[in-house]
Design an enzyme around this catalytic site. Structure first.
Site, PDB file in Angstrom:
ATOM      1  N   ASN A  30     -64.870  -6.649   5.727  1.00 32.74           N
ATOM      2  CA  ASN A  30     -65.988  -6.293   5.009  1.00 32.74           C
ATOM      3  C   ASN A  30     -66.993  -7.287   4.401  1.00 32.74           C
ATOM      4  O   ASN A  30     -68.017  -6.999   4.035  1.00 32.74           O
ATOM      5  CB  ASN A  30     -65.173  -5.555   3.596  1.00 32.74           C
ATOM      6  CG  ASN A  30     -64.392  -6.299   2.869  1.00 32.74           C
ATOM      7  OD1 ASN A  30     -63.990  -7.411   3.236  1.00 32.74           O
ATOM      8  ND2 ASN A  30     -64.339  -5.907   1.507  1.00 32.74           N
ATOM      9  N   GLU A  86     -55.084 -12.520  -0.636  1.00 32.95           N
ATOM     10  CA  GLU A  86     -55.894 -11.458  -1.315  1.00 32.95           C
ATOM     11  C   GLU A  86     -55.870 -10.172  -0.735  1.00 32.95           C
ATOM     12  O   GLU A  86     -55.965 -10.257   0.305  1.00 32.95           O
ATOM     13  CB  GLU A  86     -57.283 -12.059  -1.327  1.00 32.95           C
ATOM     14  CG  GLU A  86     -57.588 -13.344  -2.023  1.00 32.95           C
ATOM     15  CD  GLU A  86     -59.137 -13.687  -1.809  1.00 32.95           C
ATOM     16  OE1 GLU A  86     -59.723 -14.469  -2.632  1.00 32.95           O
ATOM     17  OE2 GLU A  86     -59.767 -13.347  -0.567  1.00 32.95           O
ATOM     18  N   ARG A  88     -65.073  -2.296  -0.821  1.00 38.50           N
ATOM     19  CA  ARG A  88     -64.893  -3.605  -1.508  1.00 38.50           C
ATOM     20  C   ARG A  88     -63.528  -3.464  -2.122  1.00 38.50           C
ATOM     21  O   ARG A  88     -62.970  -2.535  -2.642  1.00 38.50           O
ATOM     22  CB  ARG A  88     -65.809  -3.749  -2.678  1.00 38.50           C
ATOM     23  CG  ARG A  88     -67.357  -3.956  -2.117  1.00 38.50           C
ATOM     24  CD  ARG A  88     -68.308  -3.658  -3.196  1.00 38.50           C
ATOM     25  NE  ARG A  88     -68.120  -4.661  -4.205  1.00 38.50           N
ATOM     26  CZ  ARG A  88     -67.790  -4.201  -5.718  1.00 38.50           C
ATOM     27  NH1 ARG A  88     -67.609  -2.886  -5.888  1.00 38.50           N
ATOM     28  NH2 ARG A  88     -67.450  -5.030  -6.485  1.00 38.50           N
ATOM     29  N   CYS A  89     -62.811  -4.434  -1.865  1.00 38.99           N
ATOM     30  CA  CYS A  89     -61.553  -4.761  -2.536  1.00 38.99           C
ATOM     31  C   CYS A  89     -61.793  -4.370  -4.059  1.00 38.99           C
ATOM     32  O   CYS A  89     -60.700  -3.943  -4.698  1.00 38.99           O
ATOM     33  CB  CYS A  89     -60.702  -6.277  -2.237  1.00 38.99           C
ATOM     34  SG  CYS A  89     -61.502  -7.451  -3.020  1.00 38.99           S
TER      35      CYS A  89
HETATM   36  N1  LIG Z   1     -58.254  -8.989  -2.349  1.00 38.75           N
HETATM   37  C1  LIG Z   1     -59.472  -9.356  -1.871  1.00 38.75           C
HETATM   38  O1  LIG Z   1     -60.016 -10.452  -2.156  1.00 38.75           O
HETATM   39  C2  LIG Z   1     -59.818  -8.536  -0.641  1.00 38.75           C
HETATM   40  C3  LIG Z   1     -59.058  -7.686  -0.146  1.00 38.75           C
HETATM   41  N2  LIG Z   1     -59.306  -6.797   1.054  1.00 38.75           N
HETATM   42  C4  LIG Z   1     -58.597  -5.674   1.521  1.00 38.75           C
HETATM   43  O2  LIG Z   1     -58.655  -5.764   3.032  1.00 38.75           O
HETATM   44  C5  LIG Z   1     -58.560  -4.487   3.398  1.00 38.75           C
HETATM   45  C6  LIG Z   1     -59.709  -4.232   4.420  1.00 38.75           C
HETATM   46  O3  LIG Z   1     -59.841  -5.334   5.263  1.00 38.75           O
HETATM   47  P1  LIG Z   1     -59.193  -5.099   7.042  1.00 38.75           P
HETATM   48  O4  LIG Z   1     -60.213  -6.304   7.654  1.00 38.75           O
HETATM   49  O5  LIG Z   1     -59.233  -3.794   7.394  1.00 38.75           O
HETATM   50  O6  LIG Z   1     -57.738  -5.727   6.663  1.00 38.75           O
HETATM   51  P2  LIG Z   1     -56.701  -5.858   7.617  1.00 38.75           P
HETATM   52  O7  LIG Z   1     -55.451  -6.253   7.023  1.00 38.75           O
HETATM   53  O8  LIG Z   1     -56.604  -4.697   8.679  1.00 38.75           O
HETATM   54  O9  LIG Z   1     -57.118  -7.270   8.682  1.00 38.75           O
HETATM   55  C7  LIG Z   1     -57.335  -8.559   7.833  1.00 38.75           C
HETATM   56  C8  LIG Z   1     -57.297  -9.570   8.609  1.00 38.75           C
HETATM   57  O10 LIG Z   1     -55.746  -9.843   9.202  1.00 38.75           O
HETATM   58  C9  LIG Z   1     -55.839  -9.631  10.629  1.00 38.75           C
HETATM   59  N3  LIG Z   1     -54.478  -9.401  11.193  1.00 38.75           N
HETATM   60  C10 LIG Z   1     -54.231  -8.023  11.471  1.00 38.75           C
HETATM   61  N4  LIG Z   1     -52.847  -8.227  11.899  1.00 38.75           N
HETATM   62  C11 LIG Z   1     -52.487  -9.471  11.710  1.00 38.75           C
HETATM   63  C12 LIG Z   1     -51.212  -9.955  11.784  1.00 38.75           C
HETATM   64  N5  LIG Z   1     -50.135  -9.475  12.468  1.00 38.75           N
HETATM   65  N6  LIG Z   1     -51.093 -11.439  11.846  1.00 38.75           N
HETATM   66  C13 LIG Z   1     -52.222 -11.836  11.306  1.00 38.75           C
HETATM   67  N7  LIG Z   1     -53.214 -11.520  10.940  1.00 38.75           N
HETATM   68  C14 LIG Z   1     -53.457 -10.201  11.360  1.00 38.75           C
HETATM   69  C15 LIG Z   1     -56.940  -8.991  11.062  1.00 38.75           C
HETATM   70  O11 LIG Z   1     -57.442  -9.081  12.373  1.00 38.75           O
HETATM   71  P3  LIG Z   1     -58.086  -7.904  13.459  1.00 38.75           P
HETATM   72  O12 LIG Z   1     -59.230  -7.491  12.774  1.00 38.75           O
HETATM   73  O13 LIG Z   1     -57.961  -8.677  14.828  1.00 38.75           O
HETATM   74  O14 LIG Z   1     -56.906  -6.769  13.106  1.00 38.75           O
HETATM   75  C16 LIG Z   1     -58.030  -9.533   9.950  1.00 38.75           C
HETATM   76  O15 LIG Z   1     -58.601 -10.594  10.628  1.00 38.75           O
HETATM   77  C17 LIG Z   1     -58.762  -3.462   2.245  1.00 38.75           C
HETATM   78  O16 LIG Z   1     -56.962  -3.037   2.035  1.00 38.75           O
HETATM   79  C18 LIG Z   1     -59.022  -4.369   1.166  1.00 38.75           C
HETATM   80  O17 LIG Z   1     -58.971  -4.030  -0.154  1.00 38.75           O
HETATM   81  C19 LIG Z   1     -60.683  -6.949   1.399  1.00 38.75           C
HETATM   82  C20 LIG Z   1     -61.338  -7.907   0.915  1.00 38.75           C
HETATM   83  C21 LIG Z   1     -61.151  -8.661  -0.191  1.00 38.75           C
HETATM   84  O1  LIG Z   2     -63.336  -8.719  -1.642  1.00 42.60           O
HETATM   85  C1  LIG Z   2     -64.251  -8.168  -1.654  1.00 42.60           C
HETATM   86  O2  LIG Z   2     -64.138  -6.777  -1.096  1.00 42.60           O
HETATM   87  C2  LIG Z   2     -65.408  -8.780  -2.371  1.00 42.60           C
HETATM   88  O3  LIG Z   2     -64.996 -10.039  -2.303  1.00 42.60           O
HETATM   89  C3  LIG Z   2     -65.642  -8.118  -3.375  1.00 42.60           C
HETATM   90  O4  LIG Z   2     -66.849  -9.066  -3.840  1.00 42.60           O
HETATM   91  P1  LIG Z   2     -67.766  -8.355  -4.815  1.00 42.60           P
HETATM   92  O5  LIG Z   2     -66.877  -7.872  -6.006  1.00 42.60           O
HETATM   93  O6  LIG Z   2     -68.425  -9.442  -5.484  1.00 42.60           O
HETATM   94  O7  LIG Z   2     -68.607  -7.248  -4.205  1.00 42.60           O
END
Ligand SMILES: NC(=O)C1=CN([C@@H]2O[C@H](COP(=O)(O)OP(=O)(O)OC[C@H]3O[C@@H](n4cnc5c(N)ncnc54)[C@H](OP(=O)(O)O)[C@@H]3O)[C@@H](O)[C@H]2O)C=CC1
Ligand SMILES: O=C(O)[C@H](O)COP(=O)(O)O
Length: 478
Positions: free
Chosen positions: A158, A254, A287-288
């Site tokens: 994202n 995170e 956004r998370c």
């Molecule tokens: N707290 C925070 O700061 C944030 C949290 N998030 C959270 O992330 C989620 C959305 O993001 P999303 O990209 O869909 O999340 P995912 O957990 O699907 O993927 C995150 C990363 O992990 C990788 N991955 C997947 N499987 C594995 C594995 N077995 N071992 C190591 N790496 C792996 C993915 O690769 P690939 O794409 O190749 O599957 C990607 O690079 C939401 O739940 C959101 O809340 C998002 C932003 C910030």
């Molecule tokens: O992790 C996320 O989804 C983003 O870091 C959120 O960042 P923001 O709150 O500044 O949009």
């Protein structure tokens, strides 16, 4: 029809093809087309990429800090020069609006510059023995922050630029090498920022960009003995999975959230409405830190709900290039999940006020009233533009429901009584609580953390540097 570009991965200071011959199509979230292809590297190529960081990291850590700082600052400058090119890819790859995509790049350049300054001003300290009873001036400690080695940076889709560089810059300025595994939907954006990186002359092998599906190479690289620390941002399921086998390997996670906005009986409703709208719906809720539920006191619920309904009806919906608030979701799977959650919430009897309309991956903004705690929408993270309103009779009930979630990333409290707001904030189980403001990560130098299934460890510039380094004392006995 224009040719589809194939992007290479980055190792040894060069962009190269994988010998696996396997490519992954990256589809545009909002147009029926492949925007490019990335390499699906093999495990042997991952091994080689990790192994090559070892001697490069030692030389990099030995490089004078001013030189590391200069290179990172040049990278920040280069990102700004390349901003439009990178933003174009962010928009096409993750469906972020043009304005937000551009902002993400400038935010990232700022992040790098602040990170450089932070490390320069805090990396070394000293202590004198004389400060402790029985100690002496003749004994003093030089305390250095030294790198952990090779950091594995795994980022989500994202914020494919900002949340990646939020790991790469602290790792590099503190003398680590990095193996960077971006989200597959986000991997072209990652290639673009590494193209900028490549232009400024970093030594080979201090940063390797490896691409491939997490389900294929994720476990392999995460368990790899050449990795000294993992910095992960993504979903809670993936994060919990990684932490299940991270024996003795430092890790910062995170993860997801279900951030509540608690609206007290004495809230400034205009303020609450504006903050909830932007918190819940910007980038379609992907956004998370998005506001993912509203807990409103019965005394002001009718007023708040009526105003939110009007605002949701007026939200702009469309394609990223036109800068609307609501854009198509990242892929069909996500849109299916959100549509199913909406259908389920209607079926179990919540009041649908606005929405429940879909065109492909575009889910129109949706608002529910009278959601109750026995409904899935009260607890699940949609990562889409759907907001449940849960009415509560008291602050205590709001706190109880807020804390019953498996998540604890952030929360907002809206009240004109500062003492009351602070008291509520103190009782919420979350990494941060915003008083009279929307939940959000920035500014990026603030510590950022989640409790329960929202994460482990702390991010935020200084905290990320801490997590990627350890202290080393050299004690001088005169
Ligand atoms: N707290 C925070 O700061 C944030 C949290 N998030 C959270 O992330 C989620 C959305 O993001 P999303 O990209 O869909 O999340 P995912 O957990 O699907 O993927 C995150 C990363 O992990 C990788 N991955 C997947 N499987 C594995 C594995 N077995 N071992 C190591 N790496 C792996 C993915 O690769 P690939 O794409 O190749 O599957 C990607 O690079 C939401 O739940 C959101 O809340 C998002 C932003 C910030
Ligand atoms: O992790 C996320 O989804 C983003 O870091 C959120 O960042 P923001 O709150 O500044 O949009």
């Amino acid at each position: 029809m224009s040719e589809i570009t194939t992007y290479q991965y980055y190792v040894g200071g060069k962009f190269v093809n994988s010998t696996s011959g396997n490519l992954i199509d990256i589809e545009c979230p909002y147009e029926d087309r492949v925007i490019g292809r990335v390499q699906a590297i093999s495990k042997e190529e991952a091994d080689a990429a990790i192994a090559a960081t070892k001697s490069a990291q030692i030389a990099w850590a030995d490089t004078d800090l001013f030189k590391r700082a200069e290179l990172l600052n040049k990278w920040a400058d280069q990102l700004e020069i390349d901003a439009k090119d990178i933003a174009q890819i962010i928009m096409q790859e993750v469906g972020k609006t043009w304005n937000d995509a551009l902002k993400e790049v400038t935010r990232t350049a700022d992040f790098i510059r602040y990170t450089v300054q932070e490390f320069i001003h805090t990396n070394d300290s000293s202590m004198s023995g004389e400060n402790y009873p029985g100690g002496s001036k003749n004994k003093f400690a030089i305390i250095k922050r030294i790198p952990l080695g090779t950091i594995l940076a795994i980022s989500p889709f994202n914020y494919p630029v900002n949340l990646s560089v939020a790991k790469l810059a602290p790792a590099l300025i503190s003398g680590n090498a990095v193996v960077f595994k971006p989200a597959t939907q986000g991997a072209i954006s990652a290639v673009k920022i590494i193209e900028s990186f490549d232009k400024v002359g970093f030594p080979a092998d201090v940063l390797q960009l490896i691409t491939g599906k997490g389900s294929d190479i994720g476990d392999y690289v995460s368990e790899h003995e050449g990795i000294d620390m993992i910095s992960f941002t993504g979903g809670a399921t993936t994060g919990r999975h990684l932490s299940s086998f991270s024996t003795m390997k430092p890790m910062v996670l995170e993860l997801g959230g279900k951030d509540p906005a608690i609206v007290c009986a004495d809230a400034d409703i205009d303020k609450a409405v504006a903050e909830i709208m932007s918190g819940a719906y910007s980038y379609s809720g992907q956004r998370c830190t998005a506001i993912k539920r509203v807990l409103v006191n019965d005394a002001v619920a009718d007023d708040l709900v009526a105003r939110l309904k009007t605002e949701v009806e007026a939200l702009t919906v469309g394609m990223p290039i036109d800068n609307p608030v609501i854009v198509p979701l990242i892929n069909k799977g996500s849109a299916d999940y959100v549509a199913d959650l909406i259908a389920d919430t209607i079926a179990v009897g919540a009041d649908l006020l606005v929405g429940n309309k879909r065109e492909g991956n575009l889910i129109y903004p949706t608002l529910f009233d009278h959601v109750t705690t026995d409904m899935r929408l009260a607890w699940e993270e949609p990562f889409g533009p759907v907001l449940p309103i849960i009415r509560v009779a008291s602050d205590e009930e709001a706190i109880k429901i807020a804390n019953a979630s498996e998540y604890g990333l952030q929360a907002s409290v809206f009240s004109e009584n500062f003492s009351r707001a602070v008291a509520i904030a103190g009782k919420i189980e979350a990494g941060s609580v915003q008083i009279n403001g929307r939940t959000e990560r920035g500014p990026d130098h603030f510590p950022f953390l989640g409790v329960k299934n929202s994460g482990m460890g702390v991010h935020g510039i200084a905290k990320t540097i801490d997590a990627m380094t350890r202290e080393k004392l050299i004690v001088v006995n005169l």
